[in-house]
Design a protein around this motif. Structure first.
Motif, PDB file in Angstrom:
ATOM      1  N   ASP A  36       0.812  -1.220   0.000  1.00 55.43           N
ATOM      2  CA  ASP A  36       0.000   0.000   0.000  1.00 55.43           C
ATOM      3  C   ASP A  36       0.844   1.267   0.000  1.00 55.43           C
ATOM      4  OD1 ASP A  36      -2.428  -1.245  -0.159  1.00 55.43           O
ATOM      5  OD2 ASP A  36      -2.817  -1.237   1.995  1.00 55.43           O
ATOM      6  N   HIS A  93      -0.048   3.367  -3.395  1.00 52.53           N
ATOM      7  CA  HIS A  93      -0.863   4.573  -3.253  1.00 52.53           C
ATOM      8  C   HIS A  93      -0.023   5.847  -3.284  1.00 52.53           C
ATOM      9  CE1 HIS A  93      -4.802   2.732  -2.610  1.00 52.53           C
ATOM     10  NE2 HIS A  93      -4.149   1.757  -2.002  1.00 52.53           N
ATOM     11  N   LYS A  97     -15.175   1.917  -4.079  1.00 49.77           N
ATOM     12  CA  LYS A  97     -15.785   0.661  -3.655  1.00 49.77           C
ATOM     13  C   LYS A  97     -16.468  -0.002  -4.846  1.00 49.77           C
ATOM     14  CE  LYS A  97     -16.781   2.295   1.039  1.00 49.77           C
ATOM     15  NZ  LYS A  97     -17.852   2.640   1.996  1.00 49.77           N
ATOM     16  N   ASP A 100      -5.390  -7.648  -6.456  1.00 52.25           N
ATOM     17  CA  ASP A 100      -5.354  -8.682  -5.416  1.00 52.25           C
ATOM     18  C   ASP A 100      -6.500  -9.667  -5.648  1.00 52.25           C
ATOM     19  OD1 ASP A 100      -5.054 -10.225  -3.185  1.00 52.25           O
ATOM     20  OD2 ASP A 100      -5.202  -8.593  -1.731  1.00 52.25           O
ATOM     21  N   SER A 123      -7.785 -11.826  -2.548  1.00 47.65           N
ATOM     22  CA  SER A 123      -8.758 -11.176  -1.668  1.00 47.65           C
ATOM     23  C   SER A 123     -10.131 -11.109  -2.312  1.00 47.65           C
ATOM     24  CB  SER A 123      -8.290  -9.763  -1.307  1.00 47.65           C
ATOM     25  OG  SER A 123      -7.097  -9.810  -0.555  1.00 47.65           O
ATOM     26  N   GLN A 167     -12.635  -2.574  -1.876  1.00 52.56           N
ATOM     27  CA  GLN A 167     -12.585  -1.210  -1.358  1.00 52.56           C
ATOM     28  C   GLN A 167     -11.140  -0.740  -1.360  1.00 52.56           C
ATOM     29  OE1 GLN A 167     -14.420  -0.679   2.461  1.00 52.56           O
ATOM     30  NE2 GLN A 167     -13.868   1.472   2.613  1.00 52.56           N
ATOM     31  N   SER A 168     -10.949   0.486  -1.757  1.00 51.88           N
ATOM     32  CA  SER A 168      -9.596   1.029  -1.762  1.00 51.88           C
ATOM     33  C   SER A 168      -9.014   0.959  -0.358  1.00 51.88           C
ATOM     34  CB  SER A 168      -9.608   2.480  -2.253  1.00 51.88           C
ATOM     35  OG  SER A 168      -8.322   3.028  -2.189  1.00 51.88           O
ATOM     36  N   SER A 169      -7.802   0.421  -0.252  1.00 49.21           N
ATOM     37  CA  SER A 169      -7.207   0.180   1.067  1.00 49.21           C
ATOM     38  C   SER A 169      -6.689   1.451   1.727  1.00 49.21           C
ATOM     39  CB  SER A 169      -6.070  -0.845   0.946  1.00 49.21           C
ATOM     40  OG  SER A 169      -5.129  -0.423  -0.041  1.00 49.21           O
TER      41      SER A 169
END
Length: 659
Positions: free
Chosen positions: A76, A80, A113, A149, A152, A179-181
């Motif tokens: 992440d 990001h 999302k 991913d 997941s 959902q964006s982490s």
């Protein structure tokens, strides 16, 4: 020879594919715009894009910065950042759509999302899980989602399947797949006016009835509030968190926005916090947001502090104080939510020629007392209601307890007392009426002094009438019916909605079975022939990749067909049980009674209404009331339906005249 034999058999089964599909499956290779590539290929092949199903075979993600390590996609901290751009290419298998879609996938407005919602026809089968993974992956990729991913994502799909298996009703819920982490979209500044929000959120309990529509002038509405009630909040919002949305786009933090300073206003207090301002009403009354629609009805002038200069901030709110005289449509806004706010209204007409409530006026309060008549298209909601006047034939009233001099429109109440009922409609638990003509009444218990012409009374417990008068007491229908009970009316309404929805699902399942049947029959034939070979022969044959694929598809098709058939049979059983349940309710009328002191009119009938899931309820028995005699009728129960199968055998009921 063995290999030739299996090659010959495999070629013989190719016709199965040709008759079951409209086109041969094909691949979209290394495409970074799936929808565009799909549309192009479908156009070339003269295929409707609605008749295809896409499955993700594999995908490849490329980062514009070659120096980034291979694990950057799952880190992440690296992912990001704004150091690179992302490109995703996919291999997509396009095949004929076997059955209609059983789920939908969509993104949130800010693309942070991804959601999945399953239809009622969705089947949570373990055997189709791999197929579902591929379908969901293709749909997400088609929306532009970066599939960084997959492990997941598959775990989320497994979670959804598990949830639906344990609670089939959860199909209708919105399920978050991704959902964006890190990235969080900025929360915009938001102003919430709670009286309006809560009213339209359908939290009115008894006072949420579809028969009573909202006012036509909704933008002019004022809402009831209690003293000290939190009426509004102004949320400052936030800048969000910088990062990448699900499309892989880097989104920076939003700029800091200036915050307002609350103005001083009469009857309003405020509390300021770090992230919001709360507004409270100091008085009980009807309030609205101050705007061009509500300002003409405002009962207070702008605050002195806000009149000082032209540039000062205008009042946010305005109050309306109803006069004690008549309420006219030009001077009265819709007054909503007064029941919850415990408001009392007393309205009196200044002259008998003037309606106490003008045409189109909509009022709601806990206690309402009106002296005078109601104009056309008037609407009232109240707990306690007294009308010393006449309602209009287009009036709509919802109350717990109502006392009305003359009623002509629609009334929904727990109990009501009416002197004259003239061409009105009543839904109640208990209705007491002095005189009624050409009206329809639904109630558990009905008491009438004089039952005049052309009334229809549906009752589930008791109907008492002192007399049906001579020359003006003809053509009445007195119906023993469970629809007289509000509980059974509600149950039947919900049962009809359930029957309609599940019948639609059943039609979808039947359509799916029709489409699957020839494929399932061909698959069954393939597997049956395979069973005719020895285990060694089967093992050799299944080493052939095409043959093995046909074997897997055949097993999946048969499993899918059987599961769909089982779902159809289960649904048919549920609907059959529901129909039987509705039919079995009739004996609950056995304690109902009809008593009439004297029948002096003609063509007056007692009926038993047979409930049905269809809207055309029929009368199972009718009995003419004897002229110039009292009438006492009850319900008797017997078991006259002997020829019905045991599962449907139930006590029938019939009318019984008591001397």
């Amino acid at each position: 020879m063995l290999a030739c034999k299996f090659h010959s058999y495999y070629n013989d089964t190719k016709w199965i594919r040709r008759i079951c599909v409209e086109f041969a499956p094909f691949l979209l290779l290394d495409t970074d715009n799936i929808l565009e590539s799909l549309q192009s290929e479908c156009q070339k092949r003269a295929i409707s894009i609605d008749s295809v199903q896409c499955l993700l075979q594999k995908h490849h993600i490329t980062l514009s910065d070659p120096k980034l390590p291979s694990h950057a996609l799952l880190d992440d901290r690296l992912y990001h950042s704004d150091r690179f751009t992302i490109c995703q290419s996919c291999d997509i298998l396009v095949r004929p759509k076997r059955i209609d879609d059983t789920f939908s996938i969509y993104l949130s407005t800010d693309k942070d999302k991804a959601f999945m919602r399953c239809f009622d026809s969705f089947l949570p089968l373990e055997e189709i899980k791999a197929d579902l993974y591929a379908q969901v992956g293709a749909r997400l990729a088609m929306l532009g989602v970066i599939l960084r991913d997959m492990e997941s994502l598959h775990a989320k799909i497994d979670e959804l399947l598990h949830a639906i298996k344990h609670d089939p009703k959860s199909k209708a819920q919105e399920f978050c797949l991704m959902q964006s982490s890190v990235y969080a979209p900025p929360k915009p500044m938001r102003f919430v006016f709670f009286p309006q929000e809560s009213y339209h959120a359908k939290e009115q309990g008894l006072f949420d009835d579809e028969s009573i529509p909202p006012p036509s002038r909704l933008q002019e509405a004022f809402y009831g509030v209690k003293k000290g009630e939190l009426i509004a909040v102004y949320e400052f919002g936030d800048r969000g968190v910088a990062g990448r949305n699900l499309l892989g786009q880097y989104c920076p933090q939003a700029d800091e926005k200036p915050r307002i300073i609350p103005s001083v206003q009469e009857h309003i207090t405020t509390k300021a916090y770090a992230d919001k301002i709360q507004y409270f009403s100091q008085i009980q009354g009807f309030i609205a947001l101050h705007n061009q629609f509500t300002a003409p009805y405002a009962s207070t002038s702008p605050s002195p502090q806000n009149q000082a200069t032209q540039d000062s901030q205008a009042d946010l709110f305005c109050f309306y104080t109803p006069p004690s005289l008549e309420l006219t449509s030009t001077k009265t806004p819709p007054l909503l939510g007064g029941v919850r706010a415990h408001i009392t209204l007393r309205i009196e007409s200044s002259h008998s020629s003037i309606d106490a409530l003008g045409d189109g006026v909509h009022i709601e309060a806990e206690h309402i007392e009106i002296a005078g008549d109601l104009g056309s298209s008037t609407t009232i909601k109240a707990k306690q209601l007294i009308i010393n006047g006449s309602t209009h034939k287009s009036s709509k009233i919802l109350a717990q307890h109502a006392k009305i001099l003359t009623h002509k429109g629609l009334l929904i109440a727990q109990d009501c007392t009416i002197k004259n009922l003239d061409s009105g409609i009543i839904y109640a638990n208990t209705a007491k009426i002095q005189e009624t003509i050409a009206s329809t009444i639904y109630a558990s218990s009905i008491s009438i002094d004089r039952l005049r012409n052309a009334n229809t009374c549906y009752f589930s417990a008791l109907l008492e009438a002192k007399e049906i008068p001579q020359n003006r007491g003809d053509d009445n229908a007195l119906v023993f019916s469970l629809l007289g009970s509000s509980d059974y009316r509600s149950y039947l309404c919900n049962a009809r909605i359930y029957h309609r929805d599940k019948s639609h699902t059943l039609a979808q399942l039947e359509s799916t079975l029709s489409a699957l049947l020839p494929k399932a029959q061909a698959a069954q034939s393939f597997l049956a022939k395979l069973q005719g070979f020895t285990k060694d022969q089967q093992a050799i044959a299944l080493k052939e990749s095409k043959f093995a694929k046909t074997y897997q598809e055949s097993c999946l098709l048969i499993k899918l067909y059987k599961a769909t058939l089982a779902r159809k049979k289960s649904l048919e059983h549920s609907l059959h049980t529901l129909k039987h349940t509705i039919k079995s309710l009739s004996p609950r009328l056995c304690n109902a009674r009809l008593h009439i002191g004297k029948v002096m009119g003609f063509e007056n009938y007692a009926h038993i209404q047979e409930l049905s899931l269809e809207p055309n309820d029929t009368m199972s028995e009718s009995l003419l009331l004897e002229y110039n005699k009292p009438s006492h009728i009850t319900i008797a129960k017997d078991s006259r339906v002997k020829s019905a199968p045991e599962s449907l055998d139930t006590h029938s009921i019939h009318l019984k005249v008591e001397q």
